[in-house]
Design a protein around this motif. Structure first.
Motif, PDB file in Angstrom:
ATOM      1  N   PRO A 233       0.803  -1.229   0.000  1.00  8.64           N
ATOM      2  CA  PRO A 233       0.000   0.000   0.000  1.00  8.64           C
ATOM      3  C   PRO A 233       0.833   1.275   0.000  1.00  8.64           C
ATOM      4  O   PRO A 233       0.374   2.308  -0.499  1.00  8.64           O
ATOM      5  N   ALA A 234       2.050   1.223   0.496  1.00  5.30           N
ATOM      6  CA  ALA A 234       2.900   2.422   0.514  1.00  5.30           C
ATOM      7  C   ALA A 234       3.264   2.881  -0.890  1.00  5.30           C
ATOM      8  O   ALA A 234       3.684   4.032  -1.087  1.00  5.30           O
ATOM      9  N   LEU A 235       3.108   2.000  -1.881  1.00  4.38           N
ATOM     10  CA  LEU A 235       3.434   2.361  -3.270  1.00  4.38           C
ATOM     11  C   LEU A 235       2.279   3.058  -3.976  1.00  4.38           C
ATOM     12  O   LEU A 235       2.460   3.585  -5.078  1.00  4.38           O
ATOM     13  N   LEU A 236       1.113   3.064  -3.365  1.00  5.58           N
ATOM     14  CA  LEU A 236      -0.038   3.684  -4.015  1.00  5.58           C
ATOM     15  C   LEU A 236       0.120   5.201  -4.048  1.00  5.58           C
ATOM     16  O   LEU A 236       0.732   5.788  -3.145  1.00  5.58           O
ATOM     17  N   PRO A 237      -0.429   5.858  -5.060  1.00  2.00           N
ATOM     18  CA  PRO A 237      -0.273   7.310  -5.149  1.00  2.00           C
ATOM     19  C   PRO A 237      -0.840   8.039  -3.939  1.00  2.00           C
ATOM     20  O   PRO A 237      -0.276   9.052  -3.504  1.00  2.00           O
ATOM     21  N   GLU A 238      -1.960   7.548  -3.405  1.00  2.00           N
ATOM     22  CA  GLU A 238      -2.538   8.220  -2.238  1.00  2.00           C
ATOM     23  C   GLU A 238      -1.673   8.068  -0.989  1.00  2.00           C
ATOM     24  O   GLU A 238      -1.867   8.771   0.002  1.00  2.00           O
ATOM     25  N   LYS A 239      -0.691   7.149  -1.014  1.00  2.68           N
ATOM     26  CA  LYS A 239       0.245   6.976   0.104  1.00  2.68           C
ATOM     27  C   LYS A 239       1.597   7.629  -0.190  1.00  2.68           C
ATOM     28  O   LYS A 239       2.537   7.486   0.592  1.00  2.68           O
ATOM     29  N   GLY A 240       1.706   8.330  -1.334  1.00  2.00           N
ATOM     30  CA  GLY A 240       2.916   9.086  -1.635  1.00  2.00           C
ATOM     31  C   GLY A 240       4.016   8.297  -2.305  1.00  2.00           C
ATOM     32  O   GLY A 240       5.149   8.762  -2.369  1.00  2.00           O
ATOM     33  N   PHE A 241       3.700   7.082  -2.817  1.00  2.00           N
ATOM     34  CA  PHE A 241       4.733   6.255  -3.447  1.00  2.00           C
ATOM     35  C   PHE A 241       6.008   6.288  -2.589  1.00  2.00           C
ATOM     36  O   PHE A 241       7.084   6.698  -3.015  1.00  2.00           O
ATOM     37  N   ASP A 242       5.848   5.859  -1.333  1.00  2.00           N
ATOM     38  CA  ASP A 242       6.916   5.971  -0.332  1.00  2.00           C
ATOM     39  C   ASP A 242       7.741   4.684  -0.328  1.00  2.00           C
ATOM     40  O   ASP A 242       7.330   3.653   0.222  1.00  2.00           O
ATOM     41  N   LEU A 243       8.931   4.753  -0.948  1.00  2.00           N
ATOM     42  CA  LEU A 243       9.755   3.556  -1.090  1.00  2.00           C
ATOM     43  C   LEU A 243      10.352   3.118   0.248  1.00  2.00           C
ATOM     44  O   LEU A 243      10.613   1.924   0.452  1.00  2.00           O
ATOM     45  N   ALA A 244      10.588   4.064   1.149  1.00  2.00           N
ATOM     46  CA  ALA A 244      11.101   3.689   2.471  1.00  2.00           C
ATOM     47  C   ALA A 244      10.050   2.884   3.231  1.00  2.00           C
ATOM     48  O   ALA A 244      10.329   1.807   3.780  1.00  2.00           O
ATOM     49  N   LYS A 245       8.833   3.402   3.279  1.00  2.00           N
ATOM     50  CA  LYS A 245       7.770   2.695   3.995  1.00  2.00           C
ATOM     51  C   LYS A 245       7.460   1.351   3.334  1.00  2.00           C
ATOM     52  O   LYS A 245       7.090   0.380   4.014  1.00  2.00           O
ATOM     53  N   ALA A 246       7.611   1.265   2.021  1.00  2.00           N
ATOM     54  CA  ALA A 246       7.364   0.000   1.340  1.00  2.00           C
ATOM     55  C   ALA A 246       8.349  -1.073   1.788  1.00  2.00           C
ATOM     56  O   ALA A 246       8.025  -2.267   1.782  1.00  2.00           O
ATOM     57  N   LEU A 247       9.543  -0.666   2.167  1.00  2.00           N
ATOM     58  CA  LEU A 247      10.564  -1.624   2.597  1.00  2.00           C
ATOM     59  C   LEU A 247      10.451  -1.987   4.070  1.00  2.00           C
ATOM     60  O   LEU A 247      11.041  -2.982   4.516  1.00  2.00           O
ATOM     61  N   VAL A 248       9.737  -1.187   4.863  1.00  2.00           N
ATOM     62  CA  VAL A 248       9.558  -1.516   6.273  1.00  2.00           C
ATOM     63  C   VAL A 248       8.758  -2.814   6.375  1.00  2.00           C
ATOM     64  O   VAL A 248       7.720  -2.972   5.747  1.00  2.00           O
TER      65      VAL A 248
END
Length: 972
Positions: A233-248
């Motif tokens: 879900p961290a990769l979704l546009p509404e979540k800011g495409f957050d690559l750091a959070k995607a790796l957590v």
């Protein structure tokens, strides 16, 4: 693939390119073969990197040999994330600093090996905190928390770790170093335009998110606790495409974390705890949503079975009485800028709950000490349930599932029904405010039918939790134990998305392979399994808590790593070295491997003669703190004594063992001519020759013998009458008898003043404490039999025995029942022996003492804290009117002969300099320094020159006739 890996060549490459430590020996591989989970995989080797350059060099060397890589922090993972056939990088020893705290921005930069509480302590100086706080907060690492997406009670206040990560500095297996965070369109275009691997990763992730967006939005449960699968879900546009959070939460399967920038939150200045009692844990679960409306910063739950197990294991049983009436409880914590604000929030909830049809029992706790005790009750889940007497051992495996909080009561009932169907018994507790349930289950992980049943249960439990909109993991991640269940939760398409996600970061599948995606089954690589068959051994000590089965004894450690904490006494050698092998857990794991060396993939093949085990145990100070502070009561001091007794069946003991082990005999000889002995031992070159010959550190001063021993002086001035209160037997231990007779004489004065006639044993005796340090267990048993024989009349008469040296009394309380488990006289000695403070508090509570009115630093002997209890000591000292200072000094580091031995001197001084010696030096000149342990006093005197007093001397100063002065010390 790994069968063809040239481990020796890889080791050479690593030694050539890494400045940190490279360890491919069998002991190190055995040490890192497991974590806190049910799994065991022997690594290729271990690296202790000093800095990021070492990490880059390590990964480069592994890449050249196609060796898998595993990042490790505190090693507290419960799902098998931290064990693999890989090169393990342990970040906790060197890469463990908080690099920066920015109070204005409320951020922190940290290295992956820093302990959470270190960050929280530094943040607290600025009124800030890091919200996620697992039960392992005093020893887990931020790298591990990021890898697991850890939570904890106060995730109610600040979310999972993922919500608190701003930026990550990461390294991929192919050597790409990236700084990642939220990626807006401009940042994405910059990555894409740069070309190469970074563009490939960013573009691939963007495409993955676009392709799977509908499924991600549909299948990822929108609940407070969802720690299963990759964080797509961290990769979704509404979540800011957050690559750091995607790796957590990616568990080291995609990248190595080199550094992290974290969000900090305001730390509530005041907190109030409200405890609610319900008829059952199910009713407690039903009311979670209602309680959450009150805005708590934490909401925990527990059931009555946990409380019963705490009583059976004698764990914090004094704290259980603080709970209000009920069979299921909610612990509700409120925060505020003032105590009044926090109290008002709690009171508002209480007022509202009083209006419901069946209100719970309620208790608002205003005492900070009681609050801490109640949190200990909640945190005791693992320790209370892992090894319950006369019950099967319990295991993780389905220990952190979560559901929407509004369905928690429903889930708890259905889960108990499923447990009953499978015949499993367990307790229920957890982070109820966010729908997360913890438990340990009595799985049979040794027989094939039991293992098959275990795996069937996991699949049924996964179907249950997902049917309620929940997650198979709400805190501990997937690792190996739950990864095969991901298709049940997400379906095959999203599992393919997980595989694509990992492949973008790690196309060769060499970052912690077999975890999360393309996983090993839950029944593979079990720490036990059908191949579990520990070496049968006949022990010299009887381990009653494990029915005398040493194989079960070494299973006692569950790997949670409490021994790696920074506070308290356990484990002093780990605090000094930060070495896993010098922690209680590390030693326990090595003993397990030693007993299982003949199994498939066994590493330590030499049994009791294994040098890796001996080296790890040599720096154990036998402080016994693990027996008290470890949640499952590992007794490493006893394990060490047992091991050395077997090891030295085939290896001669050094001279130091014979001198220090039989110090009572050496002292008896010295008493014949103490002046001559002192003339030699206190002057060079003779003192130096003695030190070198025995193996004593050159920095140490040899203790001087008293001119007249206590026994000789006592016999010379025998003037006791019958005693108003009765008769006591004073135990003249070797050290106070021969080196500090003034302590024993002071005790005699105090006991006589209290109305007791004082007698001594008719013959010279020794408890044999030093013998255990060197594995002289047969001799130690003979010493104890001699004591029982000599004291036969006094024991049968019920005469109380007062002991001045805590280490001696702990022999009677701890080792005696292990050495002579079925001896009635041994039971009498155990029950009739007391420290001076305990005896006076019980038998002379009206003891008259004059106020001393000065500051005093109190350092308690390790055995005093861990075995004997300190309440009476502190109560007596308070009666003297002293202004007591009791810093968390831990272990003094002397530990009998430990600090005298040359090869242990450095560790001894690190222990002392951690807190104790700086605290002593910081006391005013007129302040008293109080320590009952001989070795503690010796360490302080030799390092600071300050005089140190035993409780008996302090009480002697406080006698009305003494004028507040100590009796002169005996002349050497």
């Amino acid at each position: 693939m790994l069968s063809s890996l040239d481990a020796e060549a890889l080791e050479r490459r690593l030694r050539d390119t890494v400045r940190g430590e490279v360890r491919f020996d069998d002991g190190s591989r055995a040490l890192y073969a497991t974590d806190a989970s049910n799994y065991r995989q022997v690594p290729i080797g271990a690296v202790i990197p000093r800095d990021a350059d070492d990490v880059i060099a390590t990964v480069a060397a592994c890449r050249a040999f196609r060796a898998p890589v595993l990042s490790r922090g505190g090693g507290t993972s419960l799902c098998g994330q931290c064990c693999n056939v890989a090169v393990v990088m342990d970040f906790s020893k060197c890469m463990n600093r908080v690099l920066e705290i920015d109070p204005a921005a409320r951020t922190a930069r940290v290295q992956p090996g820093v302990v959470l509480d270190e960050l929280r302590d530094q943040a607290a100086r600025h009124g800030l905190t890091f919200a996620p706080d697992p039960a392992t907060h005093d020893h887990n690492t931020l790298g591990g928390m990021i890898g697991n997406n850890s939570c904890g009670p106060h995730s109610v206040m600040g979310g999972e770790t993922m919500h608190n990560v701003i930026e990550l500095d990461v390294l991929t297996y192919d050597g790409l170093r990236l700084t990642l965070g939220a990626t807006d369109d401009v940042a994405f275009e910059r990555l894409r335009a740069g070309g190469g691997r970074s563009a490939q990763i960013a573009t691939g992730l963007k495409q993955l998110a676009e392709r799977y967006a509908p499924l991600i939005r549909e299948k990822f449960p929108d609940i407070p606790r969802r720690v299963s699968g990759y964080n797509l879900p961290a990769l979704l546009p509404e979540k800011g495409f957050d690559l750091a959070k995607a790796l957590v939460g990616s568990e080291g399967t995609c990248v190595v974390i080199l550094e992290a920038k974290l969000r900090l939150l305001p730390n509530p200045r005041a907190r109030t705890l409200l405890v609610l009692g319900y008829d059952s844990v199910y009713e407690a679960g039903d009311h979670v949503v209602e309680v959450m409306r009150a805005g708590p910063i934490a909401l925990e739950g527990l059931d009555d079975r946990l409380i019963e197990d705490m009583k059976h294991t004698h764990l914090h049983i004094d704290y259980v009485g603080l709970l209000p009436e009920g069979k299921g409880w909610l612990l509700v914590e409120f925060g505020g800028d003032t105590r009044e604000e926090a109290d008002a929030k709690a009171q508002a909830l209480m007022d509202r709950l009083k209006q419901v049809d069946k209100p719970p029992t309620m208790k608002r706790v205003d005492d900070p000490v009681q609050e801490a005790h109640l949190w200990k009750v909640r945190e005791s889940g693992l320790g209370a349930t892992a090894h319950v007497p006369n019950a099967p051992v319990t295991w993780e495996g389905w220990e952190d599932s979560s559901v929407p909080p509004e369905r928690l009561g429903e889930y708890l009932r259905a889960l108990r029904k499923l447990f009953d169907q499978y015949g499993y018994g367990c307790d229920l507790y957890g982070h109820f405010g966010q729908g997360c349930v913890h438990t340990r289950i009595d799985f049979d992980l040794e027989t094939q039918p039991g293992i098959d049943k275990f795996r069937r249960f996991l699949h049924d439990a996964a179907k249950l939790v997902t049917s309620l909109g929940g997650s198979i993991s709400g805190e501990h991640g997937d690792g190996q134990s739950k990864a095969e269940l991901l298709p049940i939760m997400y379906g095959p398409e999203l599992v393919r998305a997980f595989e694509e996600f990992k492949a973008l970061w790690d196309p060769d599948n060499l970052m912690n392979p077999g975890k999360v995606v393309h996983p090993y089954r839950a029944d593979q690589h079990l720490r036990l399994g059908t191949g579990y068959r520990p070496l049968p051994v006949a022990t010299r000590m009887f381990f009653a808590d494990d029915q005398g089965d040493f194989g079960r004894t070494v299973l006692r450690c569950v790997g949670v790593g409490e021994c790696r904490k920074r506070e308290g006494t356990m484990c002093p050698s780990y605090k000094a070295t930060l070495e896993e092998r010098h922690s209680t857990r590390g030693r326990a794991h090595l003993l397990f491997e030693m007993l299982n060396g003949e199994r498939e993939q066994g590493v330590l093949k030499r049994g009791w003669q294994d040098e890796a085990v001996k080296e790890a145990l040599e720096l154990c100070l036998s402080c016994k703190a693990c027996k008290h502070e470890c949640p499952v009561k590992v007794d490493m001091a006893a394990y060490k004594a047992e091991f050395l007794s077997h090891y030295h069946e085939h290896h001669p003991r050094p001279l130091a063992a014979r001198v220090f082990g039989f110090i009572d005999r050496c002292c008896a000889l010295a008493e014949l001519a103490p002046g001559v002995v002192n003339a030699v031992s206190q002057h060079e070159p003779w003192a130096g020759l003695i030190r070198r010959g025995v193996g004593i550190a050159p920095q140490r001063r040899l203790p001087a013998f008293a001119r007249r021993s206590f026994r000789a002086g006592f016999e010379w001035r025998r003037d006791d009458g019958p005693g108003v209160r009765g008769e006591v037997l004073l135990w003249p231990d070797t050290f106070n008898d021969h080196f500090h007779p003034e302590v024993a004489h002071a005790a005699v004065r105090v006991l006589r003043h209290a109305g007791f006639a004082v007698r001594l044993p008719r013959r010279r005796l020794c408890c044999g404490r030093p013998l255990y340090e060197f594995g002289y267990l047969d001799a130690a048993r003979a010493y104890l039999r001699r004591v029982l024989q000599a004291l036969d009349g006094e024991l049968r008469a019920g005469t109380p025995i007062v002991v001045l040296e805590p280490a001696c009394l702990s022999v009677f309380k701890e080792e005696l029942p292990m050495m002579l488990p079925r001896d009635e006289q041994a039971r009498r000695l155990r029950s009739q022996s007391f420290l001076l403070s305990d005896f006076l508090q019980q038998s002379a509570p009206d003891l008259a003492l004059a106020p001393l009115q000065r500051p005093a630093l109190v350092h308690l002997h390790c055995h005093h804290k861990s075995v004997l209890g300190s309440e009476a000591e502190l109560a007596l000292l308070k009666k003297t009117g002293l202004e007591l200072h009791q810093p968390d000094t831990g272990c003094c580091g002397m530990a009998g002969s430990f600090g005298f031995e040359a090869r242990k001197y450095e560790v001894s001084m690190r222990c002392a300099e951690r807190v104790l010696l700086p605290a002593v030096r910081g006391m005013a000149p007129e302040a008293l320094v109080i320590a009952d342990g001989y070795s503690c006093r010796e360490q302080i005197v030799q390092a600071t020159g300050r005089p140190v007093h035993h409780l008996a001397e302090v009480l002697g100063m406080a006698l009305p006739c003494s004028g507040g002065e100590a009796a002169p010390a005996a002349a050497p």
